[in-house]
Structures are given as C-alpha cells and as structure tokens.
Design an enzyme around this catalytic site. Structure first.
Site: not given
Ligand code: GDP
Length: 424
Positions: A13, A41
């Site tokens: 995440d 994701h």
């Molecule tokens: P992944 O499984 O590694 O892709 O991560 P997730 O999707 O579960 O979690 C990342 C969350 O953080 C998602 O809801 C993204 O839209 C959000 N996100 C990613 N980068 C940023 C950021 O720089 N700032 C903010 N506020 N949210 C972010």
C-alpha cells in the site's frame, strides 16, 4: 531507463499503482509478475478512480501492452469481474493490450473456501488473510495440484484433471472442515461463466516478451505488496505466499533472461500495515486515528482500517536492501502537512540494545521503536512540482530519510493525481 521494476519497500500500500500509472508513459509493456487479487492498487487519472486488484496498472495508457505473468495467482472469476468494471468506465481491453500467460496457474473456486475455513478454524490466532484464496492457491501450485491457464485449450484433459483435483480437495473440505463438497456441475458453471471469457486473452506471453525485448521495447515489471511481505524475506509467517521482490520479476513474468536495470522502490512517508503481525513502529489512540484519517488509510480490497505509524527507517533500510532498489519514490508526503512535529522511527531497542538492522521475524515482538522528531512544515504542499517548491522542513525530512536508507529519493509524491509529483 530500460527494463524497470516498481516494487514496494514496506508492508504494501505504498502507492505503487500510482507510480506505475505515472511511469508507464515511458514504457511499452507492463507486467504483473506475482501475487493475486488480495491487495489493491488505487489509481486516479483522467479516466476516473480505479481500484485494480489483478490487472496491471498500464491498462490506462493507449499503446501499452499489459501482461499477467506466470507468477500471478490467476483468479478467473475476479479477473473477469475486474475487466468488466474497468471497461464499463471506458477503458479499452482486448487481446491486443491484455495478455494472460498460458503458464499462469488458476486459482480454483475452492481456494477461497479453504482460506475462509482455515481463518475461521484459527479464530484469534488467524494470520489476517484477505480470504481471497491466495495461500491455499500457492500451496496447491507448489504441490502441482492446480491447472494452468493454457490447459483451458485442452477441454477433455482439463475436465479429467479437474475431476481428480476436485475429488482430492473434497476430502479436505468435507473430512477436515465439515464443509460441502464441490460437484462437476459447479466446476462446469465456473468454466463457462469466467474461464471461457478470459480465454481469448491467454497466450504464450514468454514468446511475446522475448520478441518485445528483442525489438527494443521497454518493459516495466509491477509488483504487489512490499519487501516485508515477501515469502522468503518478510515477516514470516505474516507474509504473503509469493515473492514480492524485484529479483523474482524475471521468473514470474515469463522472461527469465530479463535484466532489470532500474528498481524503483516505493516508500510511504509514514508507515502502514494491514492485518496481523509485528509492526514495531505502530501508533495508537488519537495520534493514530488522525494520521489514518489524513492519509485515508483503509484497505482498497477490504476497507479495513490500516495500522499506522511513523516512517520506520530500520524496516525501510532492510526493504531497500531486499529489493536492491536503485531509486526511491517517496509517496504521500502531503499527508504529513498537518503535523507540528514529525515522528521518525530511527532505531529499534531490542534486549536493551539500540539496533539499526532489521531483526529476525520472531524477535520483532520484543523490539521497541526509538523515535526522533522533526519540525513539521504546516502548509499545503500538494501544489509542489519541483524540489524548490517544497518548504525547507519538508526537504530536510526527505534528505534525512534518503541518508538513512542509503538510496536516492528521485520521486516525491504530494497527491494521488498523476501530476502531483516532484522529480529530482
Ligand atoms: P499500492 O497498492 O501500493 O498501489 O497502494 P494503494 O493504492 O493501496 O495506496 C495508495 C493510496 O494512496 C491510494 O489511494 C492512492 O490514490 C493514494 N496516494 C498515492 N500517492 C499519494 C500521495 O502522494 N498523496 C496522497 N494524498 N495520496 C496518495
């Protein structure tokens, strides 16, 4: 960048989907090489907001070809659902831009049941499975008790093989767990309702990748979860059941000869962890709730509140080593803007000794975090697009982490949108 892997450095995440979505601009092919639909994701772009579970995050870019490699837990039912979901929002999918490895093993209907039944049996000793059948699937894959996607093209042998597998699995379902047995009618329904639908996308992706590489195409390898969930290097047994590390990308993708030139390790500006297991830097109470709310830390698949804490330098340094990361993307820095003082877990205290090496999993429960505080910046940084747009306190925070984890931080993400990024 030639071939590149995007991997998680921590517990998952970290925002990998958002980084793949951004970087696919420079790539021709995106390959998911391990894991299943048990994590998500989240990607936000001009087409909308999507929670991808199995589809590679390159499906939003025109001209990018997406591959589900042989290392993934291919769940035809959930994959077909996800394909329908994205196409209903205007994303185009065809055998031209989505290719499923004929060597990917299929997650069979009883794998989900097995997960559920076993977590129920374990009761309060449970591992915190997402109950998507991933652990039973990988166990059966390594026991050679499942089928390959390509077997769908051999209907007679397939049905004979499925019958044998079903009879074998029914023994466990009925005798061990007292559950209902499967019938061939149920499997036929499963074959017709989803397997037949994904069949047009199944091909020899190894040949495809080899050809793409020989034509000089650039390949991006996309991982699920992070270093600390790696089956061999993570916090066993609270890991996932596959290898989340970049080193597995060539094997799980179908291109064992691949050289990975760059490994982008994704690190969140603070820590989160879903489910059970040791989490040394965990925060509790109001402090935790505030961070969870500001970062919107609830599971993409399950909606479960994530456990949160400050960035953990000990675990992150270990994660960087395990992934052999060549550069770092630090995400969600904007989330920390509300803090007066920003906590950082710099060391662990274990048996009265201050340590900076990540200990053996069983020792983690006795480790205590050593916290240092940094000045907060207390202003909105979501509009920053260059290093100099960031306040000095934010720059100092980034530089401190970079020094401690021993890997250059090239990308700093300040929002979920595609362009909310600072590239150094
Ligand atoms: P992944 O499984 O590694 O892709 O991560 P997730 O999707 O579960 O979690 C990342 C969350 O953080 C998602 O809801 C993204 O839209 C959000 N996100 C990613 N980068 C940023 C950021 O720089 N700032 C903010 N506020 N949210 C972010």
């Amino acid at each position: 960048m030639a071939n590149c892997a995007i991997v998680g450095i921590n517990w998952g995440d970290e925002g990998k989907g958002r980084m793949v979505d951004l970087l696919t601009e420079d790539y021709d092919v995106v390959v998911r090489f391990q894991g299943g639909g048990n994590a998500g994701h989240t990607v936000i772009n001009e087409k909308g907001k999507f929670a991808l579970h199995l589809l590679p995050s390159g499906i939003f870019r025109n001209g990018v070809i997406n591959v589900l490699g042989n290392g993934v837990a291919l769940d035809p039912e959930n994959l077909w659902k996800e394909m329908q979901e994205v196409t209903s929002k205007g994303v185009e999918l065809s055998p031209e831009n989505l290719k499923i490895s004929d060597r990917a093993s299929l997650l069979l209907p009883w794998h989900r049941d097995m997960d559920e039944l076993e977590e129920k049996r374990l009761a309060d000793k449970k591992y915190g499975s997402t109950k998507q059948g991933i652990a039973p699937f990988y166990s059966d894959k390594y026991q050679k008790k499942t089928i390959l996607a390509g077997d769908l093209f051999f209907p007679e042998e397939l049905r004979m093989h499925l019958k044998e597998l079903m009879e074998w699995k029914n023994l466990t379902l009925t005798l061990v767990y007292g559950a209902e047995p499967y019938t061939m009618e149920m499997l036929e329904e499963w074959l017709q309702s989803c397997c037949e639908r994904i069949k047009p996308y199944i091909c020899n992706t190894g040949d495809f990748l080899k050809k793409a590489e020989s034509e000089g195409k650039k390949i991006l390898f996309e991982a699920q979860l992070g270093s600390l969930r790696d089956l061999d290097y993570g916090i066993y047994p609270y890991t996932t059941s596959s290898n989340t590390t970049a080193a597995y990308a060539p094997i799980g993708s179908g291109l064992p000869s691949a050289k990975i030139d760059e490994v982008v390790g994704v690190v969140k500006a603070y820590s989160t962890c879903v489910g059970e297991g040791p989490f040394v830097c965990e925060m509790f109470g109001d402090e935790a709730e505030e961070l969870r709310k500001n970062g919107f830390e609830y599971g993409a698949k399950t909606g479960r509140p994530r456990r949160v804490g400050p960035i953990d330098i000990v675990a992150t340094h270990y994660g960087v080593e395990v992934q052999a990361a060549t550069e770092i993307a630090l995400t969600k820095l904007d989330v920390l803007s509300y803090m007066d003082k920003i906590p950082v877990c710099t060391h662990y205290l274990l048996n009265g000794e201050q340590i900076d090496r990540f200990p053996f999993p069983s020792a983690l429960k006795n480790a205590k975090p050593v916290i240092e505080y940094f000045d907060g910046w207390k202003c909105d940084i979501s509009g920053a697009r260059s290093w100099n747009d960031l306040p000095k306190a934010a720059q100092e925070y980034v530089m401190f982490i970079e020094k401690q984890i021993g890997c250059p931080i090239k990308y700093i993400s300040v929002g979920p949108e595609r362009d909310s990024i600072v590239i150094r």
